[in-house]
Enzyme design. Structure first.
Site, PDB file in Angstrom:
ATOM      1  N   ASP A 166      63.073  31.404  57.304  1.00 49.26           N
ATOM      2  CA  ASP A 166      62.317  32.652  57.366  1.00 49.26           C
ATOM      3  C   ASP A 166      61.293  32.633  56.228  1.00 49.26           C
ATOM      4  OD1 ASP A 166      63.751  33.161  55.076  1.00 49.26           O
ATOM      5  OD2 ASP A 166      64.728  34.975  55.809  1.00 49.26           O
ATOM      6  N   CYS A 226      67.155  30.576  54.189  1.00 49.12           N
ATOM      7  CA  CYS A 226      66.645  31.928  53.946  1.00 49.12           C
ATOM      8  C   CYS A 226      66.912  32.262  52.482  1.00 49.12           C
ATOM      9  CB  CYS A 226      67.281  32.944  54.890  1.00 49.12           C
ATOM     10  SG  CYS A 226      69.077  33.129  54.741  1.00 49.12           S
ATOM     11  N   THR A 267      69.343  33.902  50.834  1.00 55.69           N
ATOM     12  CA  THR A 267      70.709  33.610  50.383  1.00 55.69           C
ATOM     13  C   THR A 267      71.386  32.512  51.193  1.00 55.69           C
ATOM     14  OG1 THR A 267      71.627  35.263  51.891  1.00 55.69           O
ATOM     15  CG2 THR A 267      71.045  36.005  49.643  1.00 55.69           C
ATOM     16  N   HIS A 311      85.824  17.688  56.749  1.00 58.86           N
ATOM     17  CA  HIS A 311      86.918  18.505  57.281  1.00 58.86           C
ATOM     18  C   HIS A 311      86.523  19.349  58.484  1.00 58.86           C
ATOM     19  CE1 HIS A 311      89.221  18.447  53.171  1.00 58.86           C
ATOM     20  NE2 HIS A 311      88.989  17.248  53.673  1.00 58.86           N
ATOM     21  N   HIS A 363      91.935  17.299  61.307  1.00 57.62           N
ATOM     22  CA  HIS A 363      90.760  18.172  61.230  1.00 57.62           C
ATOM     23  C   HIS A 363      90.155  18.394  62.615  1.00 57.62           C
ATOM     24  CE1 HIS A 363      91.082  17.809  56.922  1.00 57.62           C
ATOM     25  NE2 HIS A 363      91.061  16.497  57.027  1.00 57.62           N
TER      26      HIS A 363
END
Length: 324
Positions: free
Chosen positions: A189, A245, A247, A278, A313
């Site tokens: 963004d 973005c 965060t 994992h 996994h």
């Protein structure tokens, strides 16, 4: 100087392991080579400048650190064989010579170079080896002959450049080289635009970025670009996605709405490795405001160069998919 029959490869390997100052002149799949567990031994006997690299002979691709999946697939087309690679500034090769590989399987990875005094032509047979090196101690000369007059081809995987054409043609290498670069769909963004452009600039020689926008810092809605990247990854499942973005949180939430996408927000390189090992994540989200470009570069490299462990996994991933 000691002379042994080639059939005594176990004895040769044991002698090399016991005495790291010992070297062996030996037949390879290209020119005759010299091998030793001590690089200084080879430099000394060849009178080779220290700034010229030695090759490390290995028997398994997994003995080389940090190879991407695409690089491993590339090497499987040429190894064992006459291709030397440079990875993390270290040269490697798996020779296509069964008896030599048996020696290396006993010694472990071993240093090698062509059997000649630096600047001279490579020797062609056992007699030439005896004549050239008869004045040196700590030598095993293994009877053999030059199987090819061409040395190995050398390619630098750190830069994707061909350093020397040899046993394998440049044309053949180039046909496969285009598939090495990991294809990465990347989106952002407005808050992530500058970070994205910096990432592409610094890693464009290493990975193949497909930029899906946005293309400026004007305010925009991150779900638009999460959708573009996730749809691209779902259509091309051997590749991955990066979303950026402010965060990384919004992109992460949006990405995980798509069935088949396993996205996670990464803040350090160790988490990147674990996300692949994992969880086999196929999309990572990054923060432009709360992380540095250097850290994000390390995150991307770790993520791409880590292999999914599978096993328990994989079972857990299937359990998640069944819950949808």
């Amino acid at each position: 100087m000691e002379e042994l029959l080639f059939s005594n490869y176990i004895e040769i390997a044991n002698k090399l392991k016991k005495n790291h100052k010992l070297a062996a002149i030996i037949e390879t799949d290209t020119v005759i080579g010299v091998i030793s567990l001590s690089p200084s031994t080879i430099y000394q006997i060849k009178k080779r400048p220290k700034n010229k690299k030695l090759v490390t002979f290995v028997t398994n691709i997994n003995q080389i650190d940090s190879l991407s999946i695409n690089e491993k697939n590339f090497l499987k087309k040429f190894w064992p064989g006459g291709l030397t690679i440079i990875k993390n500034k270290i040269s490697y090769r798996i020779p296509n010579h069964k008896k030599l590989l048996k020696i290396i399987s006993h010694t472990g990875p071993i240093y090698s170079s062509s059997a000649n005094i630096s600047g001279k032509s490579p020797i062609k047979n056992t007699q030439e080896a005896i004549n050239e090196f008869k004045h040196y101690k700590n030598f095993i000369i293994v009877p053999g002959k030059q199987l090819s007059n061409k040395p190995s081809t050398i390619i630098d995987l750190d830069t994707n450049q061909i350093i020397r054409e040899g046993a394998i043609s440049i044309k053949k290498i180039m046909n496969e080289l285009k598939n090495i670069k990991q294809k990465i769909y990347i989106g952002n963004d407005h808050a992530g635009y500058k970070m994205k452009m910096s990432i592409i600039k610094l890693l464009k020689n290493k990975y193949n970025f497909i930029d899906l926008g946005s293309n400026n810092e004007e305010s925009t809605d991150y779900p638009i670009y999460a959708k573009k990247v996730c749809n691209a990854v779902l259509k091309n499942k051997n590749n991955m996605g990066i979303l950026i973005c402010g965060t990384g949180f919004g992109m992460n939430i949006a990405a995980n709405k798509f069935k088949g996408i396993r996205a996670t927000n990464i803040i350090n390189p160790l988490m990147a490795s674990l996300a692949k090992e994992h969880n086999n994540c196929n999309v990572i989200t990054l923060s432009a405001r709360f992380n540095t470009i250097n850290n994000n570069i390390k995150i991307i490299n770790n993520f791409i160069n880590t292999t999914f462990l599978g096993g328990k996994h994989l079972k857990r991933i299937k359990m998640i998919e069944e819950n949808k």
